[in-house]
Structures are given as C-alpha cells and as structure tokens.
Design a protein around this motif. Structure first.
Motif, PDB file in Angstrom:
ATOM      1  N   ILE A   1       0.655   9.259  -0.592  1.00 44.10           N
ATOM      2  CA  ILE A   1      -0.360  10.315  -0.506  1.00 44.10           C
ATOM      3  C   ILE A   1      -0.364  10.923   0.900  1.00 44.10           C
ATOM      4  O   ILE A   1      -0.389  12.154   1.059  1.00 44.10           O
ATOM      5  CB  ILE A   1      -1.755   9.746  -0.838  1.00 44.10           C
TER       6      ILE A   1
ATOM      7  N   THR B   1      -0.437   4.484  -1.365  1.00 42.85           N
ATOM      8  CA  THR B   1      -1.304   5.208  -0.429  1.00 42.85           C
ATOM      9  C   THR B   1      -0.478   5.971   0.594  1.00 42.85           C
ATOM     10  O   THR B   1      -0.798   7.108   0.956  1.00 42.85           O
ATOM     11  CB  THR B   1      -2.247   4.228   0.286  1.00 42.85           C
TER      12      THR B   1
ATOM     13  N   ILE C   1       0.831  -1.203   0.000  1.00 46.72           N
ATOM     14  CA  ILE C   1       0.000   0.000   0.000  1.00 46.72           C
ATOM     15  C   ILE C   1       0.872   1.262   0.000  1.00 46.72           C
ATOM     16  O   ILE C   1       0.446   2.318   0.450  1.00 46.72           O
ATOM     17  CB  ILE C   1      -0.954   0.022   1.221  1.00 46.72           C
TER      18      ILE C   1
END
Length: 224
Positions: free
Chosen positions: A103, A100, A97
């Motif tokens: 971000i 993610t 991930i």
C-alpha cells in the motif's frame, strides 16, 4: 535551462517528507528482494539504494539537474541505508506486513509519477516527454532492481498486477494540468491519489494489462 516555478508544488518541507517516505518504502521493497535472492549485506544495500533512487537519478541526468538530487541531499542517500539495516535484521517481521508495504509502495508510485512529471516540466520538457520522465521516476528504480536480481522487470510481466499503468495515468494527468495551467498542490495531490487508488485496486482485484491480441493463433502456438 534553469527550473521554472512549476517545480514547487508543495512547500520544501512537505516535499522532502513525502520524498523520504516514498524513498524509504521503495528501499524496503528492494532490500526484501535481495533477501529473497539470498544476497549478502552489500547486495541488500545496493538493491535498496537503486530501487529507491534509480528512477529519480535517471530523470535528473536526462533533464540536466546534476549532480542528481539523490547525491546533493544526504537524507535521500541515507534513508535507503536505514531501510536496508532494518530489513537485514528484521526481514521475517517485515515480510509479515508486506501487504501493508504494498500500500505504501502504491503511495510512493503515485507521488513520484506526479513530482517527476512536474520537475521535468520545470526544466523545459514538453508534456509527452515530461510524462515519460514522470513514469521513469516512479518505476525506473524497480526495473533496475529486477535486472540486478536477474528477474524480468515487473513492469514487463503480464502475470503481475498492473504497475506501470497507474504511473502513466498519474503522469498524464499532471501533463494535462500543466497544459491547462491548473497544476497546484490540490490538483497534484488528486492526481497522485488517483494513481495510488488505481494501483491499490489492481492489487485488490488482480488487474492485468492485456497481452497481444489473438494469442491463440498458429503464430503464437510455436512459442508456447
């Protein structure tokens, strides 16, 4: 010099939640770097701590807020340990991930360049100096992490998406807001969102900072 009112952009609770979130994400990135470098558990913890707290500690030492906030608030110090613990046991899942996490890392960048600049202003620094410390708050920990991991710091690498420029823009916006007496929770959030969006767009479209002009000249050919 005692801090001025400008330091409190958000309420104490909101500020602490935002800080701990940013610290956690930065710590995860640092711990993952240690795993990729095959460091042991101490190395994982050290990179998690310095990535998460390094920029803020440098800022606090320069402005004279000592001991630095990272050493006065146990939560700030424990959060990177928690992140290191998660990465130590679950790094394959965390790696999956990582997009993610990028971000959230961008969100931490936007937040810390804003709050770091505001805190430097609160301790009496001018706009240029305060903005510089805002940038240090956002990217300093990552630079220390890369040095310890024997890598060229990401903020200096031309082959990576721009990282420092969004922090520069966010810190510059805060400096302008302070100078025009318009810094508040709303405008500070807008500055953080702007820096965050710029970083996300850089990741999405692979934006790079320009290198030296006329690199094809004979002078540069000797170093290729």
């Amino acid at each position: 010099m005692p801090p001025q009112e400008i330091q409190e952009i958000y309420s104490h609770t909101v500020q602490q939640v935002l800080d701990l979130t940013g610290i956690f994400v930065f710590a995860v990135a640092g711990a993952l770097t240690a795993v990729r470098k095959n460091f042991d558990v101490i190395g994982i913890v050290v990179l998690a701590e310095v990535t998460a707290l390094g920029g803020g500690v440098i800022r606090d030492l320069i402005i004279g807020d000592v001991p630095p906030a990272a050493f006065r608030d146990l939560g700030y110090f424990i959060t990177p340990l928690f992140a290191a613990f998660i990465v130590f046991f679950l790094h394959p899942q965390v790696e999956r991930i990582y997009a993610t996490i990028d971000i959230f890392d961008a969100a931490g960048l936007g937040l810390f360049c804003v709050t770091g600049t505001a805190k430097a202003f609160a301790y009496g620094l001018g706009p240029v100096q305060a903005a510089a410390l805002g940038i240090v708050t956002a990217v300093g920990g990552g630079a220390i992490r890369d040095v310890l991991a024997n890598e060229i710091p990401m903020l200096l690498r031309w082959d990576r998406e721009i990282y420092t420029v969004p922090a520069m823009l966010g810190a510059g916006l805060v400096a302008a807001l302070v100078e025009t007496d318009t810094l508040n929770a709303i405008t500070a959030t807008c500055a953080a969102v702007f820096a965050f969006a710029f970083r996300v767009l850089a990741l999405r479209y692979n934006w790079r900072a320009p290198r030296a002009w006329r690199r094809n000249s004979e002078v540069f050919e000797k170093y290729e």
